[in-house]
Design an enzyme around this catalytic site. Structure first.
Site, PDB file in Angstrom:
ATOM      1  CG  HIS A  46      -0.062   0.080   1.911  1.00 30.19           C
ATOM      2  ND1 HIS A  46       0.122  -1.169   3.518  1.00 30.19           N
ATOM      3  CD2 HIS A  46       0.363   1.012   3.432  1.00 30.19           C
ATOM      4  CE1 HIS A  46       0.847  -0.623   3.384  1.00 30.19           C
ATOM      5  NE2 HIS A  46       0.742   0.347   4.551  1.00 30.19           N
ATOM      6  CE  LYS A 191      15.885 -12.441 -30.733  1.00 29.70           C
ATOM      7  NZ  LYS A 191      14.798 -13.491 -30.050  1.00 29.70           N
ATOM      8  CG  ASP A 193      14.316 -17.528 -28.187  1.00 31.67           C
ATOM      9  OD1 ASP A 193      13.441 -16.441 -28.576  1.00 31.67           O
ATOM     10  OD2 ASP A 193      15.309 -18.279 -28.313  1.00 31.67           O
TER      11      ASP A 193
HETATM   12 MN    MN Z   1       2.314   1.315   5.726  1.00 32.17          MN
END
Ligand code: MN
Length: 270
Positions: A46, A191, A193
């Site tokens: 939060h 790269k 995949d």
């Molecule tokens: Mn809190």
């Protein structure tokens, strides 16, 4: 006088938590009152929204983050006043202690009170790095509980014009070349995949979208959940790749297709 800080102190063991001890007291001199929003990755993620009032930080926990779009409103649960020096606190609250988890400052700045109602409702203009504009705190008593306020973003000069539809983003695609570019300004990476996926995080919920616009959220539910936590902000868009890792930690498209149980699935954001 604000609520006492005794509730704050009662909930915490000063010998076990790195949080400020909770001395009361106003700041000296003339200054604009401050606000702070702390991202609190606790049992439930939060954002704590705090306003300096009467020598303490009046505080509310906002599970979905401070609303950014005019007209949007989010639940804001009233919690105990925090001491002023909490505004600079960042760190780890140890397991087993109240609020155990990580606290990070998400935004801070000053604010002006534009309106204060008899019922406690407040309209404020925030001057932060991320938050600039007008918000209202409304004692809405949601579900009949007086702790359950609403925080809502008001329309004002600083608010963006409303978009006809949310912006959509396409993955940035690579360009095939004969040579590797060199020189300053270039970075190189492996790269990966897997499945290219744009992660759209809104109000701490992620939607994963493939290159062709297919929704991959249900298929990679755990990835979606973790991306929202890792993003460190309730609203953003990321371009990345969902990959399955083989035994040596390399991304493997066949491992991805086989979907073997226990194969680690990760998301690399570019
Ligand atoms: Mn809190």
């Amino acid at each position: 006088m604000s609520e006492q800080l005794s509730e704050y102190r009662r909930k915490r063991d000063a010998s076990k938590t790195p949080e400020p001890a909770g001395r009361s007291g106003r700041r000296s001199g003339n200054h604009e009152p401050m606000f702070v929003v702390q991202r609190h990755d606790a049992r439930r993620l939060h954002y704590d929204f705090r306003l300096e009032r009467n020598g303490a930080l009046a505080s509310r926990a906002v599970p979905k983050g401070v609303p950014l779009e005019p007209g949007q409103q989010h639940l804001a649960v009233h919690v105990e006043d925090h001491p002023l020096d909490y505004a600079t606190f960042e760190g780890e609250i140890p397991a087993g202690e109240y609020g155990a988890g990580t606290v990070e400052i998400w935004d801070r700045g000053t604010y002006e009170t534009l309106e204060e109602k008899k019922n406690g409702g407040l309209t404020v203009r925030l001057h932060g790095e991320r938050l600039n504009g007008t918000w209202a705190l409304v004692p809405a008593h949601l579900s009949g509980d007086e702790k359950n306020w609403l925080i809502l973003r008001k329309r004002d000069d600083a608010s963006e014009p409303l978009r006809a539809a949310p912006a959509t983003y396409k993955p940035m695609l690579a360009t095939l070349t004969d040579d590797v570019p060199r020189g300053a300004g270039w970075e190189f990476e492996v790269k990966w995949d897997g499945y290219r996926a744009v992660a759209t995080v809104a109000q701490s919920e992620t939607v994963l979208t493939s290159r062709n616009g297919n929704d991959l959220t249900a298929r990679f539910g755990n990835v979606a959940k973790e991306v929202a936590k890792a993003a460190k902000t309730p609203d953003c868009v990321l371009d990345g790749e969902v990959c399955a890792l083989d035994d040596s930690g390399r991304s493997s498209f066949s491992a991805m297709q086989q979907g073997k149980a226990g194969t680690p699935i990760v998301y690399y954001a570019f």
